[in-house]
Design an enzyme around this catalytic site. Structure first.
Site, mmCIF file in Angstrom:
data_model
loop_
_atom_site.group_PDB
_atom_site.id
_atom_site.type_symbol
_atom_site.label_atom_id
_atom_site.label_comp_id
_atom_site.label_asym_id
_atom_site.label_seq_id
_atom_site.Cartn_x
_atom_site.Cartn_y
_atom_site.Cartn_z
ATOM 1 N N PRO A 1 0.820 -1.215 0.000
ATOM 2 C CA PRO A 1 0.000 0.000 0.000
ATOM 3 C C PRO A 1 0.859 1.273 0.000
ATOM 4 O O PRO A 1 1.672 1.478 0.896
ATOM 5 C CB PRO A 1 -0.803 -0.120 1.301
ATOM 6 N N GLU A 2 0.684 2.064 -1.023
ATOM 7 C CA GLU A 2 1.333 3.374 -1.104
ATOM 8 C C GLU A 2 0.207 4.413 -1.171
ATOM 9 O O GLU A 2 -0.950 4.073 -0.924
ATOM 10 C CB GLU A 2 2.228 3.438 -2.347
#
Length: 266
Positions: free
Chosen positions: A2-3
């Site tokens: 997750p960015e």
DNA sequence: CTGCGGTCCTGAAGGC
DNA sequence: TGCCTTCAGGACCGCA
């Protein structure tokens, strides 16, 4: 992993679903990932959900709020529990939110609202989709260091929210070699990189995140994002460059897998 | 300032 | 078949 686009997607979905719900219980199976006293927020109601960098913020109707970092394999989902479920929130309407995290690097913390400022929190850097992300700001950031430009892109204290996937993709679009010292970038390259960063992040959000094969990211409803279908170089070592047809290479920069086209990216 | 290596953690992949 | 080693990686920390 997750960015910014994945956390943004998650935050938007959670906001539509969670706001108004009252927390009735919290089950903790991994204490180090939820180090605070859950009693502080039992009975409180969720009022808003937001994002800062890769951190998701859940506001409550008492003196506290929750912040969570999903790190490599964290997920916030409505169905469960599953094999990697570490924390469970249950609500008054009998629905639940499950925090899954295979590698156990992620965390959820309770903070006092009086001790939290979303702009200054943890010395995080500029939000790349905000109006503070200007050409001059980037010239300032890159000009100060000879570290590899990719390492600088991923330095959360300078620019906040970019991780390995989007750093690789942005540098490819801007035709910049990830190993280049940041202070060697010409002004026109910085302009191209700024544009590329904004494009890959906005596309990432548009396609609701990247759920690559070995990637743990899924949306709260359990479905995948689709940005992995539009990646150009990330995890594509050995494949042809979509631009020049030469072979994409993999190397390690700052300890992380780095994918680039040696021919296009100078 | 900068780069490097170790730390956390687990499952997949490779070697024999 | 099965055991053992190696590796990946976000953020942080200590060291040279």
């Amino acid at each position: 992993m997750p960015e910014l686009p994945e956390v943004e997607t998650t935050a938007r979905i959670l906001k539509t679903v969670l706001v108004g719900k009252t927390i009735t219980s919290i089950e903790i199976f991994s204490k180090k990932q939820f180090p605070n006293d859950p009693k502080l927020i039992i009975g409180s109601k969720i009022t808003d959900v937001d994002r800062r960098a890769k951190i998701l913020v859940i506001y409550l109707d008492n003196n506290y709020l929750l912040i969570t970092h999903l790190k490599l394999t964290g997920q916030l989902v409505f169905a469960g529990p599953g094999r990697s479920t570490r924390i469970v929130f249950r609500f008054a309407d009998r629905s639940a939110l499950f925090f899954n995290d295979l590698r156990k690097f992620g965390w959820i913390k309770i903070l006092k609202k009086s001790q939290f400022n979303i702009d200054t929190f943890d010395n995080l850097g500029i939000e790349p989709l905000s109006n503070k992300f200007t050409q001059n700001a980037l010239i300032n950031i890159f000009g100060k260091t000879r570290r590899a430009v990719k390492v600088v892109l991923m330095d959360q204290k300078l620019i906040a929210g970019i991780g390995n996937i989007y750093a690789n993709e942005a540098l490819f679009l801007a035709k910049i070699n990830p190993q280049r010292p940041a202070n060697s970038l010409l002004e026109k390259e910085i302009i191209a990189l700024k544009k590329a960063i904004i494009k890959v992040l906005k596309d990432g959000i548009k396609y609701q995140g990247t759920s690559a094969d070995d990637d743990a990211y899924i949306k709260p409803d359990g479905s995948k994002g689709s940005n992995q279908n539009y990646l150009l170089v990330y995890q594509k070592a050995g494949q042809k460059c979509p631009n020049c047809q030469k072979i994409i290479k993999r190397t390690t920069i700052g300890g992380r897998g780095t994918f680039f086209c040696p021919s296009c990216q100078k």
